[in-house]
Design an enzyme around this catalytic site. Structure first.
Site, short mmCIF file in Angstrom:
data_model
loop_
_atom_site.label_atom_id
_atom_site.label_comp_id
_atom_site.label_asym_id
_atom_site.label_seq_id
_atom_site.Cartn_x
_atom_site.Cartn_y
_atom_site.Cartn_z
N GLY A 1 -8.02 -2.12 -3.04
CA GLY A 1 -7.39 -1.80 -4.33
C GLY A 1 -7.25 -2.93 -5.32
O GLY A 1 -7.24 -2.71 -6.52
N GLU A 2 -7.09 -4.16 -4.83
CA GLU A 2 -6.81 -5.26 -5.75
C GLU A 2 -7.93 -6.29 -5.89
O GLU A 2 -8.00 -7.01 -6.88
CB GLU A 2 -5.52 -5.97 -5.32
CG GLU A 2 -4.29 -5.11 -5.56
CD GLU A 2 -3.08 -5.63 -4.82
OE1 GLU A 2 -3.00 -5.41 -3.60
OE2 GLU A 2 -2.22 -6.25 -5.46
N1 MCN Z 1 -10.58 2.35 0.61
C1 MCN Z 1 -11.75 2.52 1.34
N2 MCN Z 1 -12.03 1.69 2.40
C2 MCN Z 1 -11.16 0.71 2.76
C3 MCN Z 1 -9.95 0.54 2.05
C4 MCN Z 1 -9.69 1.39 0.97
O1 MCN Z 1 -12.55 3.41 1.02
N3 MCN Z 1 -11.46 -0.11 3.77
C5 MCN Z 1 -10.33 3.17 -0.60
C6 MCN Z 1 -9.54 4.45 -0.33
O2 MCN Z 1 -9.93 5.45 -1.24
C7 MCN Z 1 -8.11 4.01 -0.62
C8 MCN Z 1 -8.28 3.03 -1.76
O3 MCN Z 1 -9.56 2.41 -1.51
O4 MCN Z 1 -7.30 5.09 -0.99
C9 MCN Z 1 -7.22 1.95 -1.88
O5 MCN Z 1 -6.87 1.46 -0.62
P1 MCN Z 1 -6.04 0.11 -0.39
O6 MCN Z 1 -6.86 -1.06 -0.75
O7 MCN Z 1 -5.47 0.16 0.98
O8 MCN Z 1 -4.84 0.17 -1.46
P2 MCN Z 1 -3.50 1.03 -1.39
O9 MCN Z 1 -3.77 2.37 -0.88
O10 MCN Z 1 -2.41 0.21 -0.75
O11 MCN Z 1 -3.19 1.20 -2.95
C10 MCN Z 1 -2.55 0.22 -3.70
C11 MCN Z 1 -3.53 -0.64 -4.49
C12 MCN Z 1 -2.77 -1.59 -5.32
S1 MCN Z 1 -1.80 -2.69 -4.49
C13 MCN Z 1 -2.81 -1.53 -6.69
S2 MCN Z 1 -1.94 -2.68 -7.60
C14 MCN Z 1 -3.60 -0.54 -7.35
C15 MCN Z 1 -4.72 -0.08 -6.53
O12 MCN Z 1 -4.37 0.22 -5.26
N4 MCN Z 1 -3.02 0.36 -8.16
C16 MCN Z 1 -3.74 1.47 -8.53
N5 MCN Z 1 -5.56 0.81 -7.11
C17 MCN Z 1 -5.06 1.69 -8.02
N6 MCN Z 1 -5.78 2.76 -8.42
C18 MCN Z 1 -5.22 3.68 -9.24
N7 MCN Z 1 -5.94 4.75 -9.62
N8 MCN Z 1 -3.94 3.54 -9.69
C19 MCN Z 1 -3.20 2.47 -9.37
O13 MCN Z 1 -1.96 2.36 -9.79
MO1 MOS Z 2 -0.25 -3.70 -6.03
S1 MOS Z 2 0.31 -5.04 -7.49
O1 MOS Z 2 0.40 -4.64 -4.73
O2 MOS Z 2 0.89 -2.44 -6.25
#
Ligand code: MCN
Ligand code: MOS
Length: 779
Positions: free
Chosen positions: A745-746
């Site tokens: 995600g980041e």
């Molecule tokens: N994913 C994947 N394979 C992986 C990890 C993740 O395919 N090995 C994909 C999945 O679709 C998963 C997505 O990536 O749902 C995000 O996964 P992850 O990296 O674990 O992040 P989180 O679910 O913890 O989401 C939070 C992250 C953060 S910290 C921020 S800031 C952010 C981000 O996600 N804010 C977002 N992406 C965003 N996307 C949208 N649309 N809106 C936000 O506010």
């Molecule tokens: Mo992401 S800034 O850790 O929600």
């Protein structure tokens, strides 16, 4: 009172029946569901308006609260005249420090709580910043509350405000606990053959999710139900319980749909406390929706940062020392540290490093986390300085990075779990045509446009928290996945359905996912790019437990057609059980449940360690304790990126266009490439905004955020966004997470700003060291 929670979301009805992951033919082996490019399960509900966001709940007898914010930056509130407001029709009450709502101060994350700020409105007369909530007007309609709010007369006693980091009256504080030091960096820098030294700064930024912050709180029978767009319902629940001074199990937080958060919805911010306290006071539901301008002052975004960075190297390009000091704004009596050394201290092998972080309290709303907090500014300074060093050495920027490759984590001295960064450099360089550029600044042009190529690398840690998930098997054949985790636009619904389908060998359309509700199994936050790995691991474990439970049920239940079988003779096969003893002994899970007269079977799984106590599981759900522990957790696991851009700079006007963006990522195993790519691209677009457009402007006279709206706070629109190509170079990393994934995600927003800045230098020969890179700085 029974409250409708989140509806289940599934991939059924999305027209996916032709997809290979949909194993409808029982004879054919199913294609893997995990790893398939499925679309977002909740997407159609969101784009057709069927997804009901927090603010859209229809509750009987709903009252509307509007907050009134300070127009002065510092001092005291002497008086608030509420008489005109109270005289308006429909006004129910006006709460101020003189007629307060009772709210306790919540425990902030640094002290083991779930709150992102200690500031608690209406409890004293101190003015901390322009935009601080100082009253809540509650009326029968939103319009009445809004009009009444405009009639409050506040008398202030002004104090001298500190509005930015450069104010001579400001008192920076060093955060010693987050410093990193090894060797003798100062001496090694002084003796280095080649040195670069510069100051880099980033502007105040805001998270600006499309769905503004808004909450509905409904008090009844000594408890409260809160609809709140949240990245972490468990954290919100613990903060609400503290604000109200009630037991945590008297609080339910519901958040099935979130229209983006980008860090700003990790914490429940003070307006949520006001809504909750007003609902308790009035005994009826209260909605508090921040206006778009109030989302710039009711909560903070990424703080402005300044970083001094020096790198010393040998003439051959071996780094001998890195000296780094950073400063970021924080609220005048709250603490937010932007960990600007997070990337600096792990990226390159250096025998000597000194880094120090400082915060500078200013009269501004408490800043918060914005996508890639710490890593984003850290990579900006480091990767800009690396480019400067490459030019000082007359060396290719990629060659310089490879010459300083760190075989182990130089900070923790732990081995990397996986680090496909060389592969990322190679893939990115190839895709952008790095080798075809002329490295000399101002050497490439087309007509009036100067052409520039730039690259930068970055990292984001794999935060390895644990969570729970529950699977509910229905005799109808439907399978539910339940977790308190949230889907903020990332794809949580979709990947959990894929995980369950994969683990159970069933078509993905038979799986329904329910998320975002504190009555569901405990989950850590959707933040720090941890939730996907955290929850897919829990679902996989729950599925393994379910397979064992079904085998036992089939073998032992007297009404089971397979009763009397030895479990060793039974095997689990595509949503069914089969026996090796009887030729036609195959029974689906649904048939088995029907045969034994059971409507449902519930099985839980989690990714906690074997001895995890209730206290540990609660800590993961309610505070940042587990997140902190996992960062010190004995492995060095990170996602990695290599970003490449091509820019065009119009020489006459100084306008910068990003022409192409290419990036290669190592996020380990990818659960859904379509969604991961969309995450990376989204992060890169956000990085583009940070680099060229985004900047909070503060009026030096009164601390007002001048551009607190979508018209004046410039963000990239479609016309600003070029061709973007993203590639995955990761391999499964089973040390990083249960299923081998790392965060997605980041990492996309890390490294974009330095890549663009470096490209602008290549195009123009001008090194701009402060973000955003606007025309006035370039010309
Ligand atoms: N994913 C994947 N394979 C992986 C990890 C993740 O395919 N090995 C994909 C999945 O679709 C998963 C997505 O990536 O749902 C995000 O996964 P992850 O990296 O674990 O992040 P989180 O679910 O913890 O989401 C939070 C992250 C953060 S910290 C921020 S800031 C952010 C981000 O996600 N804010 C977002 N992406 C965003 N996307 C949208 N649309 N809106 C936000 O506010
Ligand atoms: Mo992401 S800034 O850790 O929600």
């Amino acid at each position: 009172a029974t409250v409708a929670g989140s509806a289940g979301i599934s991939l059924a009805g999305l027209g996916l029946t032709a997809h290979p992951a949909m194993a409808t033919d029982a004879a054919a082996p199913p294609s893997p569901a995990l790893g398939a490019r499925l679309p977002r399960a909740e997407g159609p509900l969101k784009v057709t308006g069927q997804a009901r966001y927090a603010i859209e709940q229809k509750l009987a007898n709903l009252a509307y609260g509007v907050t009134v914010q300070s127009t002065r930056p510092a001092g005291r509130i002497l008086a608030i005249d509420t008489s005109a407001a109270k005289a308006l029709p429909g006004v129910i009450d006006v709460y101020t420090l003189h007629h307060p709502l009772k709210l306790n101060t919540p425990t902030v994350y640094a002290k083991g709580g779930g709150a992102t700020e200690a500031f608690t409105p209406l409890q004293d007369d101190i003015v901390r910043f322009n935009g601080m909530h100082l009253a809540l007007v509650v009326a029968e309609t939103f319009e009445q509350a809004t009009e009444a709010a405009s009639l409050l007369k506040v008398t202030y006693q002004d104090d001298k405000a500190i509005l930015d980091m450069d104010d001579p009256a400001a008192s920076p504080m060093a955060i010693d606990a987050m410093a990193a030091n090894w060797g003798d960096a100062a001496a090694a820098l002084a003796g280095a053959e080649v040195k670069v030294q510069a100051t880099y700064s980033t502007a105040r930024e805001y998270n600006v999710p499309l769905e503004p912050h808004a909450t509905i709180a409904s008090w009844s029978d000594g408890g409260i139900t809160v609809w709140e767009p949240s990245q972490w319902v468990g954290g919100a629940r613990s903060v609400i319980a503290e604000w109200l001074g009630i037991d945590i199990d008297k609080v339910r937080v519901i958040s099935p749909y979130v229209g983006g958060g980008f860090g700003s919805k990790i914490g429940a911010h003070p307006h949520v406390g006001l809504a909750c306290a007003a609902s308790r006071q009035l005994g009826r539901p209260v909605k508090v929706a921040l206006t778009r301008p109030q989302t710039f002052t009711g909560l903070g975004g990424r703080p402005a940062t300044r970083q001094n960075l020096a790198i010393g190297a040998t003439r051959e390009g071996k780094i001998v020392s890195i000296v780094h000091e950073s400063w970021n704004e924080t609220a005048i009596d709250d603490m937010h540290v932007e960990a600007c050394n997070n990337v600096t201290k792990i990226m390159y092998a250096t025998p000597n490093l000194a880094s120090r972080l400082n915060v500078v309290p200013v009269h501004a709303v408490q800043p918060g986390w914005k996508r890639g907090p710490g890593e984003n500014p850290s990579a900006y300074a480091l990767e800009s300085a690396m480019d400067e060093l490459a030019y000082a050495l007359d060396m290719d920027p990629i060659a310089l990075r490879l010459a300083n490759w760190a075989d182990i984590d130089p900070s923790s001295k732990l081995p990397w779990t996986t680090r496909q960064l060389r592969e990322a450099y190679a893939a990115g360089a190839d895709a952008i045509g790095w080798g075809k550029r002329n490295p000399r600044p101002r050497s490439m042009r087309e007509g009036r446009e100067l052409i520039g190529y730039g690259m930068a690398a970055g990292a984001y840690p794999m935060i390895r928290t644990a969570s729970e998930a529950r699977l509910v098997f229905h005799a109808t054949g439907q399978i539910e996945v339940l977790s308190a985790g949230t889907d903020i636009g990332t794809g949580t619904y979709t990947i959990l359905a894929q995980t369950a389908a994969e683990a159970l060998g069933v078509p993905v359309e038979t799986v329904t996912v329910r998320l975002g509700d504190t009555v569901l199994p405990r989950s850590a936050l959707a933040g720090g790019s941890q939730q996907a790995n955290n929850l897919t691991g829990a679902v996989m474990q729950a599925a393994a437990n379910a397979r064992a439970a079904f085998l036992t049920l089939a073998a032992t239940h007297p009404k089971s057609p397979l009763a009397g079988s030895r479990t060793a003779d039974l095997s689990f096969d595509r949503g069914a059980l089969r026996t090796t003893r009887r030729p036609r002994g195959r029974i689906t899970l649904a048939q088995l449940l029907t045969a034994v007269g059971q409507r449902t079977l519930e099985v839980e799984g989690n990714t906690f360690g074997p001895g995890a106590t209730e206290a540990i599981k609660n800590a993961a759900d309610r505070s940042f304790a587990q997140l902190k522990a996992s960062l010190e957790g004995g492995v060095s696991a990170h996602s990695w990126c290599a970003q490449f851009v091509e820019v065009r700079v119009d020489e006459d006007f100084g306008t910068i266009r990003v022409k192409r963006m290419v990036a290669a990522f190592d996020s380990g195993r990818i659960f859904n490439p379509k969604l991961a790519e969309s995450q990376w691209i989204g992060g890169m677009v956000m990085g583009l905004g940070q680099t060229l457009l985004e900047e909070g402007h503060i009026d030096p006279r009164d601390g007002r955020t001048v551009n607190a709206n979508f018209a004046d706070y410039a963000l990239p629109v479609n016309a600003d966004v070029p061709d973007i190509r993203v590639m995955s170079v990761g391999i499964p990393d089973l040390q990083a997470s249960a299923l081998g994934g790392k965060g997605v995600g980041e990492i996309g927003v890390v490294g974009v700003a330095p890549a663009i800045g470096n490209a602008v230098f290549h195009a123009t020969g001008k090194r701009i060291r402060s973000l955003p890179i606007t025309m006035d700085k370039l010309t």
